[in-house]
Design a protein around this motif. Structure first.
Motif, PDB file in Angstrom:
ATOM      1  N   LEU A   1       0.833  -1.199   0.000  1.00  0.00           N
ATOM      2  CA  LEU A   1       0.000   0.000   0.000  1.00  0.00           C
ATOM      3  C   LEU A   1       0.868   1.248   0.000  1.00  0.00           C
ATOM      4  O   LEU A   1       1.923   1.273   0.653  1.00  0.00           O
ATOM      5  CB  LEU A   1      -0.897   0.024   1.248  1.00  0.00           C
ATOM      6  CG  LEU A   1      -1.957  -1.061   1.346  1.00  0.00           C
ATOM      7  CD1 LEU A   1      -2.723  -0.911   2.646  1.00  0.00           C
ATOM      8  CD2 LEU A   1      -2.925  -1.004   0.167  1.00  0.00           C
ATOM      9  N   ASN A   2       0.386   2.243  -0.698  1.00  0.00           N
ATOM     10  CA  ASN A   2       1.080   3.532  -0.671  1.00  0.00           C
ATOM     11  C   ASN A   2       0.603   4.294   0.564  1.00  0.00           C
ATOM     12  O   ASN A   2      -0.564   4.668   0.658  1.00  0.00           O
ATOM     13  CB  ASN A   2       0.730   4.311  -1.945  1.00  0.00           C
ATOM     14  CG  ASN A   2       1.530   5.590  -2.023  1.00  0.00           C
ATOM     15  OD1 ASN A   2       2.081   6.058  -1.021  1.00  0.00           O
ATOM     16  ND2 ASN A   2       1.607   6.158  -3.218  1.00  0.00           N
ATOM     17  N   PRO A   3       1.500   4.545   1.519  1.00  0.00           N
ATOM     18  CA  PRO A   3       1.039   5.190   2.766  1.00  0.00           C
ATOM     19  C   PRO A   3       0.863   6.701   2.605  1.00  0.00           C
ATOM     20  O   PRO A   3       0.364   7.365   3.503  1.00  0.00           O
ATOM     21  CB  PRO A   3       2.175   4.869   3.740  1.00  0.00           C
ATOM     22  CG  PRO A   3       3.392   4.714   2.895  1.00  0.00           C
ATOM     23  CD  PRO A   3       2.926   4.197   1.564  1.00  0.00           C
ATOM     24  N   GLU A   4       1.317   7.219   1.501  1.00  0.00           N
ATOM     25  CA  GLU A   4       1.253   8.665   1.217  1.00  0.00           C
ATOM     26  C   GLU A   4       2.022   9.500   2.251  1.00  0.00           C
ATOM     27  O   GLU A   4       1.684  10.639   2.513  1.00  0.00           O
ATOM     28  CB  GLU A   4      -0.215   9.124   1.119  1.00  0.00           C
ATOM     29  CG  GLU A   4      -0.935   8.382   0.007  1.00  0.00           C
ATOM     30  CD  GLU A   4      -2.419   8.718  -0.062  1.00  0.00           C
ATOM     31  OE1 GLU A   4      -2.827   9.332  -1.052  1.00  0.00           O
ATOM     32  OE2 GLU A   4      -3.138   8.370   0.871  1.00  0.00           O
ATOM     33  N   VAL A   5       2.973   8.858   2.893  1.00  0.00           N
ATOM     34  CA  VAL A   5       3.917   9.563   3.784  1.00  0.00           C
ATOM     35  C   VAL A   5       5.292   8.944   3.517  1.00  0.00           C
ATOM     36  O   VAL A   5       5.361   7.811   2.994  1.00  0.00           O
ATOM     37  CB  VAL A   5       3.560   9.394   5.291  1.00  0.00           C
ATOM     38  CG1 VAL A   5       2.250  10.063   5.647  1.00  0.00           C
ATOM     39  CG2 VAL A   5       3.551   7.924   5.700  1.00  0.00           C
ATOM     40  N   PRO A   6       6.369   9.639   3.876  1.00  0.00           N
ATOM     41  CA  PRO A   6       7.702   9.057   3.617  1.00  0.00           C
ATOM     42  C   PRO A   6       7.899   7.750   4.402  1.00  0.00           C
ATOM     43  O   PRO A   6       7.376   7.590   5.516  1.00  0.00           O
ATOM     44  CB  PRO A   6       8.667  10.140   4.109  1.00  0.00           C
ATOM     45  CG  PRO A   6       7.866  11.381   4.229  1.00  0.00           C
ATOM     46  CD  PRO A   6       6.448  10.983   4.445  1.00  0.00           C
ATOM     47  N   LEU A   7       8.663   6.846   3.800  1.00  0.00           N
ATOM     48  CA  LEU A   7       8.923   5.549   4.433  1.00  0.00           C
ATOM     49  C   LEU A   7      10.207   5.649   5.269  1.00  0.00           C
ATOM     50  O   LEU A   7      11.273   5.936   4.718  1.00  0.00           O
ATOM     51  CB  LEU A   7       9.093   4.505   3.322  1.00  0.00           C
ATOM     52  CG  LEU A   7       9.181   3.047   3.708  1.00  0.00           C
ATOM     53  CD1 LEU A   7       7.944   2.598   4.470  1.00  0.00           C
ATOM     54  CD2 LEU A   7       9.348   2.187   2.460  1.00  0.00           C
ATOM     55  N   PRO A   8      10.124   5.446   6.600  1.00  0.00           N
ATOM     56  CA  PRO A   8      11.354   5.571   7.406  1.00  0.00           C
ATOM     57  C   PRO A   8      12.399   4.534   6.995  1.00  0.00           C
ATOM     58  O   PRO A   8      12.041   3.375   6.728  1.00  0.00           O
ATOM     59  CB  PRO A   8      10.871   5.303   8.845  1.00  0.00           C
ATOM     60  CG  PRO A   8       9.392   5.425   8.808  1.00  0.00           C
ATOM     61  CD  PRO A   8       8.958   5.099   7.408  1.00  0.00           C
ATOM     62  N   PRO A   9      13.693   4.917   6.959  1.00  0.00           N
ATOM     63  CA  PRO A   9      14.738   3.982   6.513  1.00  0.00           C
ATOM     64  C   PRO A   9      14.782   2.698   7.342  1.00  0.00           C
ATOM     65  O   PRO A   9      15.018   1.622   6.821  1.00  0.00           O
ATOM     66  CB  PRO A   9      16.030   4.769   6.679  1.00  0.00           C
ATOM     67  CG  PRO A   9      15.630   6.192   6.831  1.00  0.00           C
ATOM     68  CD  PRO A   9      14.225   6.240   7.258  1.00  0.00           C
ATOM     69  N   HIS A  10      14.503   2.810   8.682  1.00  0.00           N
ATOM     70  CA  HIS A  10      14.603   1.589   9.492  1.00  0.00           C
ATOM     71  C   HIS A  10      13.503   0.589   9.129  1.00  0.00           C
ATOM     72  O   HIS A  10      13.664  -0.608   9.301  1.00  0.00           O
ATOM     73  CB  HIS A  10      14.608   1.899  10.999  1.00  0.00           C
ATOM     74  CG  HIS A  10      13.308   2.385  11.540  1.00  0.00           C
ATOM     75  ND1 HIS A  10      12.925   3.694  11.489  1.00  0.00           N
ATOM     76  CD2 HIS A  10      12.299   1.717  12.160  1.00  0.00           C
ATOM     77  CE1 HIS A  10      11.735   3.821  12.054  1.00  0.00           C
ATOM     78  NE2 HIS A  10      11.330   2.638  12.470  1.00  0.00           N
ATOM     79  N   ILE A  11      12.404   1.079   8.580  1.00  0.00           N
ATOM     80  CA  ILE A  11      11.334   0.156   8.157  1.00  0.00           C
ATOM     81  C   ILE A  11      11.786  -0.570   6.887  1.00  0.00           C
ATOM     82  O   ILE A  11      11.544  -1.768   6.704  1.00  0.00           O
ATOM     83  CB  ILE A  11       9.997   0.916   7.942  1.00  0.00           C
ATOM     84  CG1 ILE A  11       9.535   1.508   9.284  1.00  0.00           C
ATOM     85  CG2 ILE A  11       8.918   0.025   7.341  1.00  0.00           C
ATOM     86  CD1 ILE A  11       9.190   0.497  10.360  1.00  0.00           C
ATOM     87  N   THR A  12      12.460   0.141   6.014  1.00  0.00           N
ATOM     88  CA  THR A  12      13.008  -0.504   4.812  1.00  0.00           C
ATOM     89  C   THR A  12      14.019  -1.574   5.227  1.00  0.00           C
ATOM     90  O   THR A  12      14.022  -2.681   4.700  1.00  0.00           O
ATOM     91  CB  THR A  12      13.678   0.542   3.890  1.00  0.00           C
ATOM     92  OG1 THR A  12      12.674   1.458   3.483  1.00  0.00           O
ATOM     93  CG2 THR A  12      14.315  -0.097   2.675  1.00  0.00           C
ATOM     94  N   ARG A  13      14.868  -1.203   6.221  1.00  0.00           N
ATOM     95  CA  ARG A  13      15.856  -2.186   6.701  1.00  0.00           C
ATOM     96  C   ARG A  13      15.167  -3.416   7.265  1.00  0.00           C
ATOM     97  O   ARG A  13      15.572  -4.544   7.047  1.00  0.00           O
ATOM     98  CB  ARG A  13      16.730  -1.559   7.793  1.00  0.00           C
ATOM     99  CG  ARG A  13      17.810  -0.645   7.285  1.00  0.00           C
ATOM    100  CD  ARG A  13      18.895  -0.481   8.330  1.00  0.00           C
ATOM    101  NE  ARG A  13      18.407   0.121   9.551  1.00  0.00           N
ATOM    102  CZ  ARG A  13      18.348   1.434   9.773  1.00  0.00           C
ATOM    103  NH1 ARG A  13      18.751   2.274   8.852  1.00  0.00           N
ATOM    104  NH2 ARG A  13      17.893   1.900  10.907  1.00  0.00           N
ATOM    105  N   LEU A  14      14.082  -3.185   8.022  1.00  0.00           N
ATOM    106  CA  LEU A  14      13.402  -4.287   8.697  1.00  0.00           C
ATOM    107  C   LEU A  14      12.639  -5.174   7.718  1.00  0.00           C
ATOM    108  O   LEU A  14      12.677  -6.399   7.804  1.00  0.00           O
ATOM    109  CB  LEU A  14      12.429  -3.714   9.749  1.00  0.00           C
ATOM    110  CG  LEU A  14      11.721  -4.708  10.639  1.00  0.00           C
ATOM    111  CD1 LEU A  14      12.711  -5.241  11.676  1.00  0.00           C
ATOM    112  CD2 LEU A  14      10.541  -4.052  11.357  1.00  0.00           C
ATOM    113  N   THR A  15      11.944  -4.544   6.762  1.00  0.00           N
ATOM    114  CA  THR A  15      11.019  -5.318   5.921  1.00  0.00           C
ATOM    115  C   THR A  15      11.550  -5.576   4.512  1.00  0.00           C
ATOM    116  O   THR A  15      11.069  -6.475   3.827  1.00  0.00           O
ATOM    117  CB  THR A  15       9.694  -4.547   5.772  1.00  0.00           C
ATOM    118  OG1 THR A  15       9.988  -3.292   5.133  1.00  0.00           O
ATOM    119  CG2 THR A  15       9.032  -4.294   7.107  1.00  0.00           C
TER     120      THR A  15
END
Ligand code: SF4
Length: 926
Positions: free
Chosen positions: A44-58
């Motif tokens: 899903l597009n959250p329409e807010v910036p994606l935090p880098p640690h979430i990218t690292r995690l997922t």
């Protein structure tokens, strides 16, 4: 079994707060009416910036979700997919909280939380994370912090948990259903359904037969055993090839050091001596003391106490070595584990809680259900066999056994009482396993807790002095006082009222002199409220002085303005505590003399408990503010999390107490550990423990391992001296060196820190670069507890674990689970800690060197513990790196090196260390 319409759901989000964060992935699994699996899955597009640690995690990137649909786009399809199905989610409150926020309305579906279900059914599992539960059930579906694979893992977990649920006895299910029945939760409904199904299919003959088989097996084992005639030779033969012990252990090789220790322990028993025996890792010290101890107990009709450092070690010994010896020894013996009384559930209090269960919250009812299932499964009532966290521990305290309010022989549950049964078992046992804390409380209370004994083995004896210091410390806690006053004044608890209201509720018009008792109650209540206000005033002073953390009370402190203020406030507090104490005593005396004991027994016991605690509190406050004398250190400690201020009075030395209470009164004592000596000498410990030199033997048994071949010891001598460098520069240097070294040691590395502050700092700066190199960084208190991180090392070859205090010892990871240990700093205790400072000073007054006499030997013992984490068996191998160059540059550094079983070490700059590690792993490792 009724078929249910489930939907398994999982989300990935930009953070943890539904109010602020957004969903970035959703997956749901379900079965259609034909039994075909249906999948609903969207990024899903959250329409807010994606935090880098979430990218690292997922692994989900901004790129991946930029063109993905929004929640509004999929809302209709999602609601259709969910339909009327029962939602199953892991930590459901999180997923449903996000989903309902995104949808804008609450979902009408029933839901089941697999965390709640797992907590209910697996009370002792160390962690309820999806990952750990999947591993526990060996479900072959590793979660991946992605919604779809996690939903698949969730589905498998739910069915595995359901299988466990179905195996519960009907009466157990009935009880938990009765606790949970009033709540419109999916879990309550599901449990009811399972119960109905179980009743329909129950086989009434099965349980009886199982019980009979177990009973017969037990008695036949006992019958085949013979008595034992004391003979050291016979004990020795048990460890020789074909002997009772050697013959039963796979790949067992007779160890001369183990037999040497066995003989030394036997000598203590025969000749009434005290023995300090250092047994290096791999000697097999537990069997070396347990076998002669058990043989002596059985052949001489003596009772032997074995004290381990912690409760966990008590359990380890009982479940490991004792179980093994029960099977293999040629004689019958009985061993019992005994812990402090508040470790055991009180059945009387438990009944009170059960009767009032409807007034409890949902989490409390769930916990009641867990405890109920655990009691049936476990049968010891011992809280260490259930995994409790945070508020759950406090809840357990409310149902645990307390001396002052125990009804003793008047208790209707006296026959089943867990604590009484544990005590009785200990009374009948040949060998009792206790922990250091219970051992020392018993000594402090004049041997009132343990059955009489004359022979003692203390394992992990390097901790004995520290535990004795704790036990002989007097402490007052503001937080504990506040809780106690709360328990007097409370209007609404599980019984619906605190002690004062409870007493009020028991008063009837028939009570003669009703006015007297009510006046006493009103006065006591007034004083308790005053105490509450004074606690508040003290907390205000603390808030105004945020720098007051851990302070020793010395002449200088006594002139500070805040000290003067605290002194006055505590004097007032004490005077109110004494006033309250008098009122409580007066109430107690009146009720005990005039009213019916049977009706008033419970409030009387509670009153007595408050009176006793008030006496101690008033005394400690008085002693603390009168601080004087050279034998004790007065210090206070602040705990911001609990809003607590503790006043401590600690003896500077406990040698005399140990001599009086322990060594002089026991016939034979064995003190053992893998680390008792400093540079080959027992002198430090002998002095600390007050051992009578004329009665003590010492023995140092080296480890049978080949440390110089099995491990490579390296020192990075290029790093700055931590005592002479600014914190910032030092951290920067450590950070650079650690990164370079970790990149060559790779996973399965344990990094030992001496401070949490530095651990957190290094975690923050090294997490990303290590991850980029394919390593996974875990840190104590940041992304796991000690037990979970140890598990991580066992199963994850890429794991690097940062640990502080508790990681320096007790971690046993044989084989390839741990191949590198890095010690960041030599583990000196901070010199400004009140007790350390006072002990160093005391030695200086005696004309001795405080550093060499106290700080250094303490650090060496700890260093040896840290070093000992790496090589656990003769087949282990690996690298140890010390990042503190004081070990090679300072004169005292030799004490550390000389205390190790390994004499070869190599020092050089970081580049040299990196190169040596690389070579070692290439040529020696694996
Ligand atoms: S004997 Fe004491 S501890 Fe045991 S159940 Fe009764 S009240 Fe509780």
């Amino acid at each position: 079994m009724v078929q249910f319409n489930w939907v398994f759901l999982d989300l990935e989000t930009t953070g943890l707060q539904p109010e602020r964060d957004k969903i970035i992935e959703i997956a749901a699994l379900s079965m259609d009416e034909n039994g075909e699996k249906q999948i609903f899955h969207h990024l899903l597009n959250p329409e807010v910036p994606l935090p880098p640690h979430i990218t690292r995690l997922t692994g989900i990137t901004g790129e991946m979700i930029r063109t993905a649909p929004t929640m509004a786009d999929i809302k209709k399809d999602l609601l259709e997919f969910l339909g009327q199905k029962v939602i199953v989610a892991h930590n459901a409150a999180f997923d449903l909280g996000f989903l309902e926020k995104a949808l804008g309305f609450p979902l009408p579906n029933l839901y089941i939380d697999t965390v709640e279900l797992a907590k209910l059914l697996l009370p002792h599992t160390p962690s309820y994370s999806l990952r750990n539960l999947v591993r526990t059930y060996q479900l072959n579906q590793e979660p991946a912090h992605r919604a779809l694979p996690d939903t698949r893992a969730l589905e498998k977990l739910f069915y595995a948990l359901t299988d466990t649920l179905k195996k519960l006895p009907i009466y157990a299910l009935q009880e938990i259903c009765s606790f949970l029945q009033d709540n419109p939760q999916g879990l309550s409904w599901y449990l009811q359904e399972i119960l109905k199904d179980q009743i329909r299919h129950y086989d009434f003959t099965q349980q009886l037969e199982t019980a009979c088989v177990e009973e017969n097996e037990k008695s036949s084992t006992a019958k085949n055993k013979r008595a034992f005639q004391w003979s050291v030779k016979a004990l020795e033969e048990m460890f020789l090839p074909g002997g009772y012990i050697a013959g039963q252990l796979l790949n067992y090789q007779t160890r001369t050091p183990q037999i040497q220790m066995l003989k030394a322990v036997a000598k203590v028993l025969e000749q009434e001596r005290h023995l300090l025996v250092e047994a290096g890792t791999g000697v097999g010290k537990s069997l070396a003391y347990l076998v002669p101890a058990l043989a002596w107990a059985v052949s001489q009709g003596e009772k032997i106490v074995v004290a381990t450092h912690t409760i966990a070690l008590q359990e380890q010994l009982a479940r490991g070595e004792i179980k093994f010896l029960e099977k293999v020894l040629p004689f019958h013996f009985s061993a019992a584990v005994l812990k402090g009384r508040n470790n055991y559930l009180c059945l009387h209090k438990w009944r009170e809680f059960k009767e009032a269960v409807h007034g409890l919250s949902w989490p409390e009812k769930l916990l009641m259900s867990r405890i109920s299932l655990w009691l049936r499964e476990n049968g010891t009532g011992d809280r260490d066999s259930i995994n409790l966290r945070g508020w759950e521990k406090e809840f357990f305290q409310q149902v645990s056994s307390v001396k002052d309010i125990c009804l003793g022989s008047n208790c209707p549950f006296i026959g089943e009482c867990f604590y009484q049964r544990a005590k009785q078992k200990a009374l009948e046992a040949d060998l009792i396993i206790v922990n250091h804390s219970l051992l020392l409380s018993d000594l402090k209370l004049g041997e009132a807790l343990l059955p009489k004994y004359q022979y003692l083995v203390v394992d992990e004896a390097h901790h004995l002095e520290e535990e004795a210091t704790k036990q002989f410390t007097e402490t007052f806690s503001l937080y504990a006082l506040q809780k106690r006053i709360g328990a007097l004044l409370k209007k609404d608890n599980y019984r619906k009222f605190g002690l004062f209201s409870f007493i009020q509720s028991l008063l009837t018009k028939e009570v003669q002199d009703l006015g007297h008792i009510q006046n006493r109650l009103a006065d006591a209540q007034h004083l308790a409220e005053n105490i509450n206000m004074q606690i508040h005033d003290i907390l205000c002073v603390l808030e105004e002085n945020p720098s007051l953390e851990l302070s020793r009370v010395q002449e200088g402190v006594k002139h500070a303005a805040w000290w003067e203020t605290l002194n006055i406030l505590f004097a007032n507090l004490r005077s109110n505590i004494v006033g309250l104490l008098r009122e409580l005593q007066s109430l107690y005396d009146y009720i005990a003399a005039e009213l019916d004991y049977a009706t008033w027994e419970i409030p009387l016991r509670h009153l007595k408990a408050h009176i006793n605690e008030s006496v101690v509190e008033a005394q400690v406050i008085e002693n603390f503010f009168a601080a004087g004398g050279e034998e004790k250190v007065y210090w206070f400690e602040r705990d911001n999390a609990l809003k607590d201020l503790r006043l401590h009075i600690t003896p500077i030395k406990v040698a005399q107490q140990l001599y009086d209470h322990l060594f002089i009164s026991k016939t034979g004592t064995v003190l053992t550990s893998a680390t008792l000596t400093v540079d080959g000498s027992f002198a430090f410990l002998i002095e600390q423990l007050g051992l009578p030199e004329e009665l003590v033997d010492t023995l140092q048994i080296p480890s049978p391992f080949y440390y110089d071949e099995q491990s490579l010891l390296l020192v990075d001598s290029s790093l700055p001296d931590p005592g002479k460098t600014s914190e910032e520069l030092y951290s920067l240097a450590i950070q650079e060196a650690l990164l370079k070294i970790l990149l060559v040691t790779g996973g399965r590395t344990l990094v030992l820190f001496t401070s949490y502050k530095q651990l957190r700092l290094m975690f923050d700066v090294l997490h990303d670069p290590l991850q980029q190199a394919g390593l996974e960084l875990f840190a104590d208190g940041i992304n796991g507890s000690r037990s979970l991180l140890v598990e991580e090392l066992k199963v994850n070859p890429q794991a690097v674990v940062f640990g502080a205090n508790a990681f320096w010892e007790g971690i046993d990871l044989p084989g390839a689970a741990l191949t590198s240990v890095i010690m960041v700093k030599l583990p000196f205790a901070p010199p400004n800690l009140p007790l350390v400072e006072a002990r160093v000073e005391a030695l200086t007054h005696e004309g001795k060197d405080g550093f060499y006499g106290y700080s250094l030997p303490q650090a060496v013992l700890r260093f040896r513990q840290g070093y000992g984490r790496l090589i656990r068996t003769v087949e282990d191998w690996g690298v140890i790196v010390v990042l503190d160059n004081r070990i090679v540059k300072k004169r005292y550094g030799k004490k550390f090196i000389n205390s190790l079983p390994q004499q070869k070490y190599y020092a050089g700059d970081t580049g040299f260390v990196v190169e040596q590690v690389r070579k070692w792993f290439k040529t020696s490792g694996g």
